[in-house]
Design a protein around this motif. Structure first.
Motif, PDB file in Angstrom:
ATOM      1  N   SER A 110      19.572 -16.717  25.923  1.00 51.51           N
ATOM      2  CA  SER A 110      18.252 -18.099  25.981  1.00 51.51           C
ATOM      3  C   SER A 110      16.876 -17.431  24.207  1.00 51.51           C
ATOM      4  CB  SER A 110      17.825 -18.314  27.312  1.00 51.51           C
ATOM      5  OG  SER A 110      16.662 -18.534  26.811  1.00 51.51           O
ATOM      6  N   HIS A 111      17.416 -18.697  23.919  1.00 46.85           N
ATOM      7  CA  HIS A 111      16.554 -18.274  22.555  1.00 46.85           C
ATOM      8  C   HIS A 111      15.291 -19.142  22.079  1.00 46.85           C
ATOM      9  CE1 HIS A 111      20.106 -19.816  20.542  1.00 46.85           C
ATOM     10  NE2 HIS A 111      19.511 -19.717  19.804  1.00 46.85           N
ATOM     11  N   SER A 112      14.459 -19.195  21.612  1.00 46.79           N
ATOM     12  CA  SER A 112      13.248 -20.298  20.763  1.00 46.79           C
ATOM     13  C   SER A 112      14.318 -20.768  19.641  1.00 46.79           C
ATOM     14  CB  SER A 112      12.263 -19.878  20.780  1.00 46.79           C
ATOM     15  OG  SER A 112      11.335 -18.980  21.675  1.00 46.79           O
ATOM     16  N   LEU A 113      14.346 -19.536  18.720  1.00 46.22           N
ATOM     17  CA  LEU A 113      15.517 -20.111  16.782  1.00 46.22           C
ATOM     18  C   LEU A 113      15.806 -18.838  16.806  1.00 46.22           C
ATOM     19  CD1 LEU A 113      12.080 -20.109  14.986  1.00 46.22           C
ATOM     20  CD2 LEU A 113      13.185 -22.767  15.971  1.00 46.22           C
ATOM     21  N   GLY A 114      17.350 -19.123  16.108  1.00 43.23           N
ATOM     22  CA  GLY A 114      18.136 -18.464  15.585  1.00 43.23           C
ATOM     23  C   GLY A 114      18.515 -18.449  14.221  1.00 43.23           C
ATOM     24  N   PHE A 115      18.141 -17.005  14.069  1.00 41.50           N
ATOM     25  CA  PHE A 115      18.464 -16.455  12.144  1.00 41.50           C
ATOM     26  C   PHE A 115      19.753 -16.319  11.801  1.00 41.50           C
ATOM     27  CE2 PHE A 115      13.615 -16.884  14.057  1.00 41.50           C
ATOM     28  CZ  PHE A 115      13.654 -17.095  12.537  1.00 41.50           C
ATOM     29  N   HIS A 116      20.017 -17.187  10.771  1.00 38.47           N
ATOM     30  CA  HIS A 116      21.530 -16.336  10.107  1.00 38.47           C
ATOM     31  C   HIS A 116      21.515 -16.258   9.315  1.00 38.47           C
ATOM     32  CE1 HIS A 116      23.464 -18.392  13.895  1.00 38.47           C
ATOM     33  NE2 HIS A 116      22.472 -19.290  13.811  1.00 38.47           N
ATOM     34  N   VAL A 117      21.797 -14.865   9.257  1.00 41.04           N
ATOM     35  CA  VAL A 117      22.150 -14.019   7.970  1.00 41.04           C
ATOM     36  C   VAL A 117      23.679 -14.041   7.187  1.00 41.04           C
ATOM     37  CG1 VAL A 117      21.964 -12.050   6.331  1.00 41.04           C
ATOM     38  CG2 VAL A 117      19.837 -12.487   8.309  1.00 41.04           C
ATOM     39  N   CYS A 118      23.869 -14.896   5.804  1.00 41.92           N
ATOM     40  CA  CYS A 118      25.662 -14.939   6.363  1.00 41.92           C
ATOM     41  C   CYS A 118      25.867 -14.770   4.656  1.00 41.92           C
ATOM     42  CB  CYS A 118      26.568 -16.105   6.714  1.00 41.92           C
ATOM     43  SG  CYS A 118      25.000 -17.554   6.626  1.00 41.92           S
ATOM     44  N   ASP A 119      25.156 -14.185   3.831  1.00 45.09           N
ATOM     45  CA  ASP A 119      25.198 -13.834   2.197  1.00 45.09           C
ATOM     46  C   ASP A 119      26.602 -14.027   1.901  1.00 45.09           C
ATOM     47  OD1 ASP A 119      22.386 -14.231   1.604  1.00 45.09           O
ATOM     48  OD2 ASP A 119      21.958 -12.347   1.282  1.00 45.09           O
ATOM     49  N   GLY A 120      27.500 -14.899   1.226  1.00 44.99           N
ATOM     50  CA  GLY A 120      28.944 -15.033   0.916  1.00 44.99           C
ATOM     51  C   GLY A 120      30.141 -15.941   1.704  1.00 44.99           C
ATOM     52  N   SER A 121      29.030 -16.327   2.420  1.00 39.64           N
ATOM     53  CA  SER A 121      29.591 -17.736   3.689  1.00 39.64           C
ATOM     54  C   SER A 121      30.281 -18.798   2.427  1.00 39.64           C
ATOM     55  CB  SER A 121      29.667 -18.261   4.499  1.00 39.64           C
ATOM     56  OG  SER A 121      27.711 -18.232   4.352  1.00 39.64           O
ATOM     57  N   THR A 122      31.197 -19.376   2.995  1.00 42.67           N
ATOM     58  CA  THR A 122      31.511 -20.119   1.789  1.00 42.67           C
ATOM     59  C   THR A 122      31.270 -21.727   3.151  1.00 42.67           C
ATOM     60  OG1 THR A 122      34.027 -19.673   3.418  1.00 42.67           O
ATOM     61  CG2 THR A 122      33.586 -19.384   0.966  1.00 42.67           C
ATOM     62  N   GLU A 123      31.469 -21.790   4.264  1.00 40.23           N
ATOM     63  CA  GLU A 123      30.826 -23.037   4.749  1.00 40.23           C
ATOM     64  C   GLU A 123      29.960 -22.258   6.429  1.00 40.23           C
ATOM     65  OE1 GLU A 123      34.375 -24.977   6.146  1.00 40.23           O
ATOM     66  OE2 GLU A 123      35.295 -24.936   4.667  1.00 40.23           O
ATOM     67  N   PHE A 124      28.907 -23.414   6.515  1.00 34.45           N
ATOM     68  CA  PHE A 124      28.795 -22.697   7.950  1.00 34.45           C
ATOM     69  C   PHE A 124      28.351 -23.633   8.540  1.00 34.45           C
ATOM     70  CE2 PHE A 124      25.140 -22.669  10.486  1.00 34.45           C
ATOM     71  CZ  PHE A 124      25.065 -20.518  10.818  1.00 34.45           C
ATOM     72  N   HIS A 125      29.283 -23.956   9.661  1.00 35.94           N
ATOM     73  CA  HIS A 125      29.506 -25.367  11.235  1.00 35.94           C
ATOM     74  C   HIS A 125      28.461 -24.959  12.230  1.00 35.94           C
ATOM     75  CE1 HIS A 125      34.089 -25.782  10.135  1.00 35.94           C
ATOM     76  NE2 HIS A 125      33.395 -24.855   8.906  1.00 35.94           N
ATOM     77  N   VAL A 126      28.141 -25.799  13.066  1.00 36.88           N
ATOM     78  CA  VAL A 126      26.941 -25.935  13.458  1.00 36.88           C
ATOM     79  C   VAL A 126      27.458 -27.029  14.430  1.00 36.88           C
ATOM     80  CG1 VAL A 126      24.536 -27.127  13.838  1.00 36.88           C
ATOM     81  CG2 VAL A 126      25.131 -26.259  11.861  1.00 36.88           C
ATOM     82  N   TYR A 127      27.676 -25.963  15.732  1.00 41.72           N
ATOM     83  CA  TYR A 127      28.403 -27.062  17.069  1.00 41.72           C
ATOM     84  C   TYR A 127      27.174 -27.331  18.198  1.00 41.72           C
ATOM     85  CZ  TYR A 127      31.964 -23.576  15.055  1.00 41.72           C
ATOM     86  OH  TYR A 127      32.909 -23.442  14.285  1.00 41.72           O
ATOM     87  N   SER A 128      27.325 -28.481  18.711  1.00 43.31           N
ATOM     88  CA  SER A 128      26.433 -29.283  19.538  1.00 43.31           C
ATOM     89  C   SER A 128      27.699 -29.823  20.882  1.00 43.31           C
ATOM     90  CB  SER A 128      25.572 -29.953  19.358  1.00 43.31           C
ATOM     91  OG  SER A 128      26.379 -30.983  18.715  1.00 43.31           O
ATOM     92  N   LYS A 129      27.422 -30.125  22.251  1.00 48.59           N
ATOM     93  CA  LYS A 129      28.123 -30.782  22.697  1.00 48.59           C
ATOM     94  C   LYS A 129      28.339 -32.298  22.298  1.00 48.59           C
ATOM     95  CE  LYS A 129      26.409 -28.272  26.498  1.00 48.59           C
ATOM     96  NZ  LYS A 129      25.374 -28.721  28.381  1.00 48.59           N
TER      97      LYS A 129
END
Length: 372
Positions: free
Chosen positions: A257-276
């Motif tokens: 359980s969390h309030s915010l997610g902080f994603h550190v991903c330098d060099g990534s070519t894509e970022f995927h966002v999943y929900s239901k």
């Protein structure tokens, strides 16, 4: 020998309803009844049981200083709109040194060098919300050599994790833990500034009783999910790998359980966002931290803000890559999150303050007369 004679008598015939209807009529009624009651409905199943991927325009790039210190209205509106529609935005000018991120990622790579035999005692479980968890790109790829797509290690400030890891890596793990602690403190500092901005304009007023932000049986505070993305050996692995990830993440959701997610991903070519209900992807900005909405933020906003799960993708890489997802969970949300109502002083506190000021006034008068 004389042939034995068996006394056999046929059973009596089944009774037939006498009256107007014959046995043929009864058979027709029975057949019609069975056909209507035992009829199997025609089921139409969907072609896909996971959301369809959609390309997304780049989420808003928000300047941290303008958002949290200058309270720029345009920046605030962009953040609130993005959190309500897609559940994420990109944070720029956040003040976290790139050298600190690179140093922590390099130290994190050593955690995945622990042999599988020694990992068995450190695998994640319902009782231990930290440790290793390995998964692959899909069932078909698991049988092939070199098909492993990603490994995961969950780090937090638990003393039990520290003792177990130092027993396996007495030199490497303390160095890794020290760098992760520095990076997590910087992330939490940024989170403490951003979360009130997001919550101050929610549709309803936050009450203190609503701030029940506790992990499922484990109040571990902020945790960091560290991912090792193996180098891209086969291009045809990606479709099945991504489908597997979608199914896995939708079933598993998030364990913290969390309030915010902080994603550190330098060099990534894509970022995927999943929900239901959706699966979005975009190309992240270099040097940006991707911020996603958590279940606590969704609950505190009565569903106005989205809760999503984010994951970076590294395609076409000739070497392994490391990404980190910090799931921010305020340890004392009642004190950390401030609303527009501000702080109030009770009548008893006002009375005590008035008495103290009166006494101080009389003491100062007495001292002045004595000196004169």
């Amino acid at each position: 020998m004389p042939e034995a004679v068996v006394d056999f008598r046929a059973p009596p015939p089944s009774p037939v309803a006498s009256g107007r209807r014959s046995s043929v009529t009864n058979d027709e009624v029975l057949t019609e009844f069975l056909e209507s009651s035992l009829r199997v409905p025609d089921l139409v199943l969907p072609d896909k049981f996971f959301p369809k991927q959609k390309l997304l325009e780049t989420p808003p790039k928000v300047d941290f200083v303008s958002l949290c210190f200058h309270r720029d209205e345009a920046e605030c509106d962009a953040v609130l709109d993005a959190m309500a529609k897609i559940g994420c935005f990109q944070l720029m000018n956040h003040g976290i040194p790139r050298e600190l991120v690179v140093s922590a990622a390099e130290a994190a790579a050593g955690v995945f060098g622990v042999p599988p035999v020694k990992r068995e005692a450190l695998m994640r479980s319902p009782e231990k919300p930290w440790g290793y968890e390995e998964y692959h790109g899909g069932e078909e790829e698991e049988e092939e050599e070199g098909s492993e797509m990603c490994e995961e290690f969950v780090w937090c400030r638990e003393d039990e994790l520290k003792l177990n890891m130092e027993g396996i890596s007495p030199i490497g793990y303390p160095n890794f833990s020290k760098k992760m602690e520095k990076l997590m403190l910087r992330i939490e500092t940024v989170a403490e500034k951003i979360l009130p901005v997001i919550l101050e304009k929610i549709p309803r007023k936050i009450e203190v009783d609503d701030m029940d932000l506790v992990h499922h049986g484990h109040d571990v505070g902020t945790v960091c999910c560290i991912y090792k993305h193996c180098r891209d050996n086969r291009e045809d692995q990606w479709p099945n790998s991504l489908k597997y990830d979608v199914i896995r993440m939708l079933i598993r959701g998030t364990d913290y359980s969390h309030s915010l997610g902080f994603h550190v991903c330098d060099g990534s070519t894509e970022f995927h966002v999943y929900s239901k209900k959706s699966w979005l992807s975009f190309c992240p900005e270099e040097g940006a931290i991707i911020i996603t909405g958590g279940d606590e933020t969704q609950r505190m906003s009565d569903g106005h803000y989205k809760h999503v799960i984010g994951r970076p993708i590294f395609r076409g890489k000739n070497e392994d890559s490391i990404s980190m997802a910090f799931l921010y969970h305020p340890t004392n949300a009642k004190n950390d999150i401030q609303t527009n109502s501000g702080r109030t002083i009770s009548l008893a506190q006002q009375a005590i303050l008035a008495i103290i000021l009166t006494l101080m006034y009389h003491v100062l008068i007495s001292v002045t007369k004595f000196l004169n």
